[in-house]
Motif scaffolding. Sequence first.
Motif, PDB file in Angstrom:
ATOM      1  N   GLU A  71       0.810  -1.221   0.000  1.00  0.00           N
ATOM      2  CA  GLU A  71       0.000   0.000   0.000  1.00  0.00           C
ATOM      3  C   GLU A  71       0.841   1.267   0.000  1.00  0.00           C
ATOM      4  OE1 GLU A  71      -2.187   0.628   3.732  1.00  0.00           O
ATOM      5  OE2 GLU A  71      -0.973  -0.979   4.594  1.00  0.00           O
ATOM      6  N   TYR A  72       2.107   1.159   0.405  1.00  0.00           N
ATOM      7  CA  TYR A  72       2.975   2.334   0.428  1.00  0.00           C
ATOM      8  C   TYR A  72       3.907   2.398  -0.778  1.00  0.00           C
ATOM      9  CZ  TYR A  72       1.343   1.930   5.213  1.00  0.00           C
ATOM     10  OH  TYR A  72       0.554   1.797   6.319  1.00  0.00           O
ATOM     11  N   TYR A  73       3.743   1.478  -1.717  1.00  0.00           N
ATOM     12  CA  TYR A  73       4.627   1.401  -2.883  1.00  0.00           C
ATOM     13  C   TYR A  73       4.492   2.652  -3.737  1.00  0.00           C
ATOM     14  CZ  TYR A  73       6.529  -0.397  -7.304  1.00  0.00           C
ATOM     15  OH  TYR A  73       7.251  -0.584  -8.461  1.00  0.00           O
ATOM     16  N   LEU A  74       5.619   3.119  -4.213  1.00  0.00           N
ATOM     17  CA  LEU A  74       5.650   4.256  -5.124  1.00  0.00           C
ATOM     18  C   LEU A  74       6.120   3.756  -6.480  1.00  0.00           C
ATOM     19  CD1 LEU A  74       5.345   7.392  -5.308  1.00  0.00           C
ATOM     20  CD2 LEU A  74       7.809   7.523  -4.899  1.00  0.00           C
ATOM     21  N   THR A  75       5.269   3.832  -7.479  1.00  0.00           N
ATOM     22  CA  THR A  75       5.640   3.325  -8.800  1.00  0.00           C
ATOM     23  C   THR A  75       6.679   4.230  -9.440  1.00  0.00           C
ATOM     24  OG1 THR A  75       3.971   4.588 -10.018  1.00  0.00           O
ATOM     25  CG2 THR A  75       3.288   2.455  -9.091  1.00  0.00           C
ATOM     26  N   PRO A  76       7.501   3.690 -10.338  1.00  0.00           N
ATOM     27  CA  PRO A  76       8.456   4.548 -11.053  1.00  0.00           C
ATOM     28  C   PRO A  76       7.769   5.697 -11.776  1.00  0.00           C
ATOM     29  CG  PRO A  76       9.033   2.244 -11.355  1.00  0.00           C
ATOM     30  CD  PRO A  76       7.698   2.263 -10.654  1.00  0.00           C
ATOM     31  N   ALA A  77       6.596   5.440 -12.339  1.00  0.00           N
ATOM     32  CA  ALA A  77       5.883   6.503 -13.054  1.00  0.00           C
ATOM     33  C   ALA A  77       5.492   7.640 -12.111  1.00  0.00           C
ATOM     34  CB  ALA A  77       4.647   5.931 -13.749  1.00  0.00           C
ATOM     35  N   GLU A  78       5.029   7.273 -10.910  1.00  0.00           N
ATOM     36  CA  GLU A  78       4.660   8.298  -9.936  1.00  0.00           C
ATOM     37  C   GLU A  78       5.890   9.047  -9.448  1.00  0.00           C
ATOM     38  OE1 GLU A  78       2.160  10.621  -7.354  1.00  0.00           O
ATOM     39  OE2 GLU A  78       1.976   9.599  -9.289  1.00  0.00           O
TER      40      GLU A  78
ATOM     41  N   ARG B 213      18.258   7.916  -5.300  1.00  0.00           N
ATOM     42  CA  ARG B 213      19.241   8.206  -6.363  1.00  0.00           C
ATOM     43  C   ARG B 213      18.740   7.731  -7.715  1.00  0.00           C
ATOM     44  NH1 ARG B 213      23.731   4.023  -6.401  1.00  0.00           N
ATOM     45  NH2 ARG B 213      21.877   2.939  -7.201  1.00  0.00           N
ATOM     46  N   ASP B 214      18.220   6.505  -7.769  1.00  0.00           N
ATOM     47  CA  ASP B 214      17.778   5.949  -9.045  1.00  0.00           C
ATOM     48  C   ASP B 214      16.654   6.784  -9.649  1.00  0.00           C
ATOM     49  OD1 ASP B 214      19.637   3.960  -8.645  1.00  0.00           O
ATOM     50  OD2 ASP B 214      18.171   2.422  -8.095  1.00  0.00           O
ATOM     51  N   ALA B 215      15.717   7.231  -8.798  1.00  0.00           N
ATOM     52  CA  ALA B 215      14.622   8.055  -9.296  1.00  0.00           C
ATOM     53  C   ALA B 215      15.135   9.402  -9.800  1.00  0.00           C
ATOM     54  CB  ALA B 215      13.579   8.260  -8.197  1.00  0.00           C
TER      55      ALA B 215
ATOM     56  N   ASP C  37       8.584   9.554 -11.139  1.00  0.00           N
ATOM     57  CA  ASP C  37       8.989  10.432 -12.238  1.00  0.00           C
ATOM     58  C   ASP C  37       8.116  11.682 -12.287  1.00  0.00           C
ATOM     59  OD1 ASP C  37      10.899   8.566 -12.880  1.00  0.00           O
ATOM     60  OD2 ASP C  37       9.835   7.761 -14.624  1.00  0.00           O
ATOM     61  N   ARG C  38       6.834  11.522 -12.016  1.00  0.00           N
ATOM     62  CA  ARG C  38       5.941  12.683 -12.003  1.00  0.00           C
ATOM     63  C   ARG C  38       6.321  13.640 -10.871  1.00  0.00           C
ATOM     64  NH1 ARG C  38       1.937  14.841  -9.409  1.00  0.00           N
ATOM     65  NH2 ARG C  38       1.851  13.167  -7.855  1.00  0.00           N
ATOM     66  N   LEU C  39       6.591  13.092  -9.703  1.00  0.00           N
ATOM     67  CA  LEU C  39       6.944  13.920  -8.551  1.00  0.00           C
ATOM     68  C   LEU C  39       8.247  14.668  -8.756  1.00  0.00           C
ATOM     69  CD1 LEU C  39       5.980  11.405  -5.732  1.00  0.00           C
ATOM     70  CD2 LEU C  39       4.860  13.600  -6.173  1.00  0.00           C
ATOM     71  N   LEU C  40       9.177  14.043  -9.450  1.00  0.00           N
ATOM     72  CA  LEU C  40      10.508  14.626  -9.631  1.00  0.00           C
ATOM     73  C   LEU C  40      10.694  15.279 -10.998  1.00  0.00           C
ATOM     74  CD1 LEU C  40      12.664  11.765  -8.011  1.00  0.00           C
ATOM     75  CD2 LEU C  40      11.871  13.895  -6.961  1.00  0.00           C
ATOM     76  N   ALA C  41       9.608  15.543 -11.685  1.00  0.00           N
ATOM     77  CA  ALA C  41       9.693  16.081 -13.044  1.00  0.00           C
ATOM     78  C   ALA C  41      10.478  17.387 -13.105  1.00  0.00           C
ATOM     79  CB  ALA C  41       8.290  16.290 -13.615  1.00  0.00           C
ATOM     80  N   ASN C  42      10.426  18.177 -12.036  1.00  0.00           N
ATOM     81  CA  ASN C  42      11.110  19.474 -12.032  1.00  0.00           C
ATOM     82  C   ASN C  42      12.479  19.420 -11.351  1.00  0.00           C
ATOM     83  OD1 ASN C  42       8.923  20.800 -13.308  1.00  0.00           O
ATOM     84  ND2 ASN C  42       7.859  20.995 -11.347  1.00  0.00           N
ATOM     85  N   ALA C  43      12.947  18.221 -11.025  1.00  0.00           N
ATOM     86  CA  ALA C  43      14.229  18.101 -10.315  1.00  0.00           C
ATOM     87  C   ALA C  43      15.392  18.524 -11.207  1.00  0.00           C
ATOM     88  CB  ALA C  43      14.428  16.667  -9.848  1.00  0.00           C
ATOM     89  N   LYS C  44      16.289  19.317 -10.630  1.00  0.00           N
ATOM     90  CA  LYS C  44      17.469  19.772 -11.351  1.00  0.00           C
ATOM     91  C   LYS C  44      18.751  19.530 -10.556  1.00  0.00           C
ATOM     92  CE  LYS C  44      15.071  23.295 -14.111  1.00  0.00           C
ATOM     93  NZ  LYS C  44      13.722  22.848 -13.763  1.00  0.00           N
TER      94      LYS C  44
END
Length: 232
Positions: free
Chosen positions: A21-28, A69-71, A30-37
């Motif tokens: 129930e606490y799993y975070l999918t790679p797609a999610e 790191r991977d995300a 990626d969405r959360l970190l879309a603005n990461a620089k």
Amino acid sequence: MTNPESVVPAAGDYSKEEADEYYLTPAEADRLLANAKWRRFAVMGDSLAEGLGEESPGYRSVTWSDRTRDALTRRVPDLAFLNVGLRDLIASEVREQQLDRVLEFEPDLVALVAGGNDLLRKDFDPADVEAELDQIVGPLRGAGADVVMFALMNISAAIPEVAALKPNMELLNARIRAVSARHGALLVDMWNHPGCASRDMFSSDLMHSSMRGHALLGAETIRRLGVFLAPE
């Protein structure tokens, strides 16, 4: 009949992780970190930073910091990564042994896990730990890095045998929250997370996270970064 809970999954079988129930999918993620620089990510602290933890059947044996790191690397492929975490260190030793090395790395993002070993000592002094954390976070923020700090999980919610530690854990978390607020750090506050009540979040030594616990912490770290990155 074989107990299915005792079967170690075959390589690549991460069905329990993906159904968590606490799993975070790679797609999610990626969405959360879309603005990461961020381009230079450092991790420092004690055994949780180092990545200690027992395997959890059905979960990848990947630490929370490596998951983070991977995300981030999917967003910034040339991300530089440094992990100097080392087991058994108290906060003053983290500062003495790791701060200069991390500053030399010139990170723009740092995750700091420290203080947990201090509260196990007979001479535990929350004010001293807060001062040490100040002396770590202050220079990192002064150098321009975003800093992520962590309030400890309430392990006593799942393991009554360690309930005696709860008051000191609460004292430590209060000091961590204070340092985070004072320096504008990002706080991943795990104390009241519902996952704390699950025994399999923790290793059999009653101290360290299991790989399920690492998966949870990695997910919550990414979620906190996502909140920070979200447009106002």
